[in-house]
Scaffold this motif. Structure first.
Motif, mmCIF file in Angstrom:
data_model
loop_
_atom_site.group_PDB
_atom_site.id
_atom_site.type_symbol
_atom_site.label_atom_id
_atom_site.label_comp_id
_atom_site.label_asym_id
_atom_site.label_seq_id
_atom_site.Cartn_x
_atom_site.Cartn_y
_atom_site.Cartn_z
ATOM 1 N N LEU B 219 101.012 44.466 11.117
ATOM 2 C CA LEU B 219 101.797 45.408 10.308
ATOM 3 C C LEU B 219 101.480 45.228 8.835
ATOM 4 C CD1 LEU B 219 104.339 47.399 10.342
ATOM 5 C CD2 LEU B 219 105.693 45.358 9.832
ATOM 6 N N GLU B 220 101.113 46.346 8.193
ATOM 7 C CA GLU B 220 100.937 46.252 6.737
ATOM 8 C C GLU B 220 102.251 46.584 6.031
ATOM 9 O OE1 GLU B 220 97.351 48.407 5.731
ATOM 10 O OE2 GLU B 220 96.125 46.981 6.854
ATOM 11 N N GLY B 221 102.929 47.618 6.530
ATOM 12 C CA GLY B 221 104.227 47.968 5.963
ATOM 13 C C GLY B 221 104.952 48.904 6.903
ATOM 14 N N ALA B 222 106.256 48.723 7.056
ATOM 15 C CA ALA B 222 107.015 49.591 7.956
ATOM 16 C C ALA B 222 107.272 50.937 7.274
ATOM 17 C CB ALA B 222 108.323 48.924 8.327
ATOM 18 N N ARG B 223 107.242 52.012 8.068
ATOM 19 C CA ARG B 223 107.472 53.336 7.495
ATOM 20 C C ARG B 223 108.916 53.441 7.017
ATOM 21 N NH1 ARG B 223 107.976 59.181 9.953
ATOM 22 N NH2 ARG B 223 109.143 58.003 11.485
ATOM 23 N N ASP B 224 109.826 52.924 7.827
ATOM 24 C CA ASP B 224 111.246 52.983 7.489
ATOM 25 C C ASP B 224 111.800 51.563 7.682
ATOM 26 O OD1 ASP B 224 114.013 53.138 7.578
ATOM 27 O OD2 ASP B 224 114.041 55.068 8.608
ATOM 28 N N ILE B 242 106.019 38.759 17.573
ATOM 29 C CA ILE B 242 105.211 37.956 16.655
ATOM 30 C C ILE B 242 104.401 38.906 15.788
ATOM 31 C CG2 ILE B 242 103.510 36.091 16.477
ATOM 32 C CD1 ILE B 242 104.397 36.104 19.747
ATOM 33 N N ILE B 243 104.529 38.775 14.491
ATOM 34 C CA ILE B 243 103.873 39.714 13.578
ATOM 35 C C ILE B 243 102.908 39.005 12.643
ATOM 36 C CG2 ILE B 243 104.255 41.364 11.682
ATOM 37 C CD1 ILE B 243 106.756 42.284 13.000
ATOM 38 N N LEU B 244 101.709 39.573 12.558
ATOM 39 C CA LEU B 244 100.801 39.196 11.479
ATOM 40 C C LEU B 244 100.982 40.257 10.404
ATOM 41 C CD1 LEU B 244 98.495 37.529 10.227
ATOM 42 C CD2 LEU B 244 96.894 39.055 11.386
ATOM 43 N N LYS B 245 101.514 39.816 9.262
ATOM 44 C CA LYS B 245 101.783 40.756 8.185
ATOM 45 C C LYS B 245 100.549 40.851 7.307
ATOM 46 C CE LYS B 245 104.513 42.955 5.140
ATOM 47 N NZ LYS B 245 103.415 43.386 4.255
ATOM 48 N N GLY B 246 100.004 42.049 7.220
ATOM 49 C CA GLY B 246 98.886 42.278 6.312
ATOM 50 C C GLY B 246 99.418 42.634 4.941
ATOM 51 N N SER B 247 98.706 42.248 3.902
ATOM 52 C CA SER B 247 99.075 42.501 2.498
ATOM 53 C C SER B 247 100.352 41.767 2.142
ATOM 54 C CB SER B 247 99.204 44.003 2.206
ATOM 55 O OG SER B 247 100.336 44.557 2.772
ATOM 56 N N ARG B 248 100.176 40.456 2.030
ATOM 57 C CA ARG B 248 101.311 39.597 1.696
ATOM 58 C C ARG B 248 101.357 39.289 0.210
ATOM 59 N NH1 ARG B 248 100.773 34.994 6.255
ATOM 60 N NH2 ARG B 248 98.612 35.113 5.601
ATOM 61 N N ASN B 249 100.427 39.850 -0.511
ATOM 62 C CA ASN B 249 100.362 39.561 -1.940
ATOM 63 C C ASN B 249 100.266 40.865 -2.715
ATOM 64 O OD1 ASN B 249 99.743 36.495 -1.750
ATOM 65 N ND2 ASN B 249 98.336 37.477 -0.321
ATOM 66 N N GLU B 250 100.656 40.787 -3.980
ATOM 67 C CA GLU B 250 100.627 41.986 -4.812
ATOM 68 C C GLU B 250 99.261 42.670 -4.767
ATOM 69 O OE1 GLU B 250 101.913 42.301 -9.011
ATOM 70 O OE2 GLU B 250 103.392 40.795 -8.348
ATOM 71 N N GLU B 251 98.228 41.844 -4.880
ATOM 72 C CA GLU B 251 96.880 42.419 -4.927
ATOM 73 C C GLU B 251 96.497 43.116 -3.630
ATOM 74 O OE1 GLU B 251 93.743 39.935 -7.104
ATOM 75 O OE2 GLU B 251 95.425 38.591 -6.737
ATOM 76 N N THR B 252 96.874 42.504 -2.503
ATOM 77 C CA THR B 252 96.495 43.125 -1.240
ATOM 78 C C THR B 252 97.414 44.297 -0.914
ATOM 79 O OG1 THR B 252 97.717 41.377 -0.088
ATOM 80 C CG2 THR B 252 95.331 41.129 -0.244
#
Lengths: 460, 460
Positions: B219-224, B242-252
């Protein structure tokens, strides 16, 4: 004689003897003699008063009966007769003795241990490894005093990585695993109770050994902390030392005391020593050799700015997260690079970091991107991600990346995960000279270690 | 109709249609139609006014020409005609539509995007997945709308793990890698721009799906965000997420915005949401599926006390270090267990943690040790380490451990590293029912995740 010179005989003897050599297949005395016969050692003498011939070779009742000068003797007799055998070796001016036999300080035995200690003091010209050790392997001279069951394990390829393991069993397990990897081993040593030759002596020897490019180590506790620190400081200026420290906690320190009898000492003290002496600490077995691999293959980076190049947006983002969480930086490409790249990219692309070459990227597009990043002053490390299952990746053209790689004066690594198809082409990528990794987290940790070692060298 | 009921049609349609089906081998329209024909879907209709027959099946010029009720339609026509095709599906009361076609909000396109949005509002009884997505695979019904190049990847085994990936390419790469692993996949879904069906809908569906035991997610970001949080709280009480969160930093996060158009949001907010809703966050691809594997196969532990059993002292110490650094505890065996174990161990042994069965341990000794630990009230998790290359490990007797395993109501995992010989017997260990890992660090992280999920369930 310098320390290095005296250790040399363990790995490259011209003449060797096995005290306790045997005709009984599968016994330790049989295996070690058999292995040494196969090595480049010019002459190997079996010593055992029970036999006239051992494995077809004339046996001697004692090392003192041999008229020739012996460089290395390996002792595999029962503990009770070890002191006598050792003294015979010392009187015969053997340069190096490996005592494989166990039954000394590691089980709390004192009398025989003290006898060995006195002999070591009395005859300082003979260096002693062990007791209770598996000894050494050398992939170039073929010397191998370990007695692991060959049917149950493989031997690593020849390479430039040397490995010192305080634990013989763990060492053997790791060597077996290394045999499945693409990097090779030069020398291995497990030195047991370290009554004479210890980790610092070996570190110094490997530091001077031209065939060793990177030193890896499993260490529970140094026998002499100060000596170890002094040697490590010197050696790590010449080549990288990566250590997996066993017993990093109070609870495991107790376990180490009964395992190798080592005083593991406070992990904070070790951390400080490692930091000051430029030693790279690996968090785990997995990291130990991945860090070694990157340091063996890649040039050192000038800084911590990493450029990611990918044909998959998500893969790029996951990797960038790992770069950042390992304290590295995403590089910002120069205007010149961006201009170059615009020419080869679809018109609606933005050139950024991760640099997303899009799902339709082909190898020529990758090549331009890699070459731009290698030229760019704002980039210190190039990390290339490839989804090999996308149809525009023409695997036939993969070898064209070899030219880009050949010119590279910056670490340039490739990450990909998949099944057979991907693995096959990762092998091709390796043959083109790139260092490869599967998982972004593992690659990022390896790059981090590399960057901090480069920083240490700059300061020291 | 409940959300779960409406999502069902994507995975188990009785009748399906492919709008844009093709006779051109290798095209997306060809592949998807071919794949659906092979599935358990009773009837699959090709829609394309250009053809009379597609792959031997009578073609229709429009979905409205089909007299039968269609559960699932897959749209693979150019973006410009997508709204018209979609409306035809909606008028024909198709339950589920997957829009594979790209060229909408992900490239900043507005007009067509708005048209689709209006249609979704106007016809709420048709659920829409995509656009710009690879859709679904179901290993039981055989439904597969992905169009990955089959010659370049493998299909995972059937299993109880379902996987939602916001990134189609990353998802495909992971599925290919999963095919090399011993665990299997039940359903996969990549939902693209999420104009209607989103991660929360899929999470809820998998939460109610009896064939899904563990849910994994990229998941990069939830829609809602709120909807996602509410659903996750409910679902994670039933099964682990179990979630691998993509873009955990401001830059990403910037990179994610241009990749899936998702507002990744502050990683701190996500961390808090994950923690409150019992979601397990994986640090990396490597962890995502290792955590899923242990949760799929093992019973939940009652606490965090781990007993290590080993035939190699160093391996035990390295593993114990990982247990402690992951916030787990080394268990202290009861007096009864220690008494039991003394009977089978060499007389000079101390029974501790790591429990070192010594280099001469055989399988019967392992069996007693494992059974004692499983019975012991002070032990929550049993971690068995094996150096398979030691000669007393009689691999023929390995299957006798199956009995110990069958009785186990505690997680019981096995770690070993090596080459072919070790890997072969690790397969045997898996067949005896144990969950296996190579690296202690990976195993310890998986156990840690398991312990924290068990703790969440106790509180909620």
């Amino acid at each position: 004689m310098s320390n290095t010179k005296t250790i040399e005989a363990f790995f490259s003897p011209e003449k060797a003897a096995v005290i306790g050599a045997s005709n009984k297949k599968g016994s330790v005395g049989y295996t070690i003699f058999e292995n040494l016969k196969k090595s480049k050692t010019k002459k190997v003498f079996p010593i055992n008063p029970k036999y006239k011939k051992i494995q077809g070779v004339k046996a001697f009742s004692s090392i003192q009966k041999i008229k020739e000068k012996i460089d290395l003797a390996v002792i595999v007799v029962p503990a009770i007769v070890v002191p006598a055998s050792l003294e015979e070796c010392m009187k015969a001016k053997v340069k190096a003795v490996i005592i494989v036999s166990a039954g000394f300080s590691e089980i709390g035995e004192k009398k025989l241990t003290n006898q060995i200690e006195s002999l070591i003091k009395k005859y300082p010209n003979t260096r002693v490894m062990g007791p209770n050790c598996v000894g050494v392997t050398d992939s170039f001279t073929g010397v191998d005093t370990t007695f692991f069951e060959r049917s149950r394990m493989k031997t690593p390829k020849k390479g430039n990585l040397s490995f010192i393991s305080q634990s013989g069993a763990l060492g053997s397990m790791i060597l077996d695993w290394v045999a499945t990897q693409e990097f090779g081993v030069n020398k291995f040593c497990s030195y047991g109770n370290a009554m004479d030759v210890d980790e610092a002596d070996l570190l110094e020897y490997f530091g001077n050994d031209k065939q060793t490019k990177v030193i890896t180590m499993y260490l529970e506790g140094a026998r002499d902390g100060r000596k170890f620190f002094e040697v490590a400081k010197r050696v790590s200026k010449k080549k990288p030392i990566i250590i997996l420290k066993g017993s990093r906690n109070e609870e495991t320190q107790k376990a180490a005391a009964s395992h190798t009898g080592s005083l593991a000492g406070s992990s904070k003290v070790y951390e400080a020593v490692f930091h000051q002496s430029g030693i790279i600490e690996a968090d785990d077995l997995l990291d130990l050799f991945n860090i070694a691999k990157i340091l063996e293959k890649e040039p050192l980076p000038k800084g911590n700015r990493v450029q990611i190049i990918t044909n998959g947006g998500g893969f790029g983002i996951v990797t960038a997260d790992q770069i950042i969480s390992n304290g590295l930086k995403l590089s910002k490409l120069s205007k010149e690079s961006i201009k170059n790249l615009k020419n080869i990219m679809p018109t609606d692309s933005t050139i950024s970091n991760p640099m997303d070459l899009r799902g339709d990227a082909d190898i020529p597009r990758y090549k331009v991107a890699i070459e731009s990043a290698l030229r760019d002053k704002n980039v210190d490390v190039v990390m290339v991600l490839v989804l090999f299952n996308l149809p525009t990746i023409e695997v036939k053209k993969l070898m064209s990346l070899k030219q880009a790689r050949a010119k590279a004066s910056k670490p340039t690594i490739v990450c990909a995960i998949g099944s057979d198809y991907t693995e096959k082409y990762m092998d091709t990528i390796e043959k083109a000279g790139f260092t490869t990794f599967n998982y972004p987290s593992v690659a990022a940790k390896a790059v981090k270690a590399m960057v901090s070692y480069a920083k240490f060298l700059k300061k020291n």
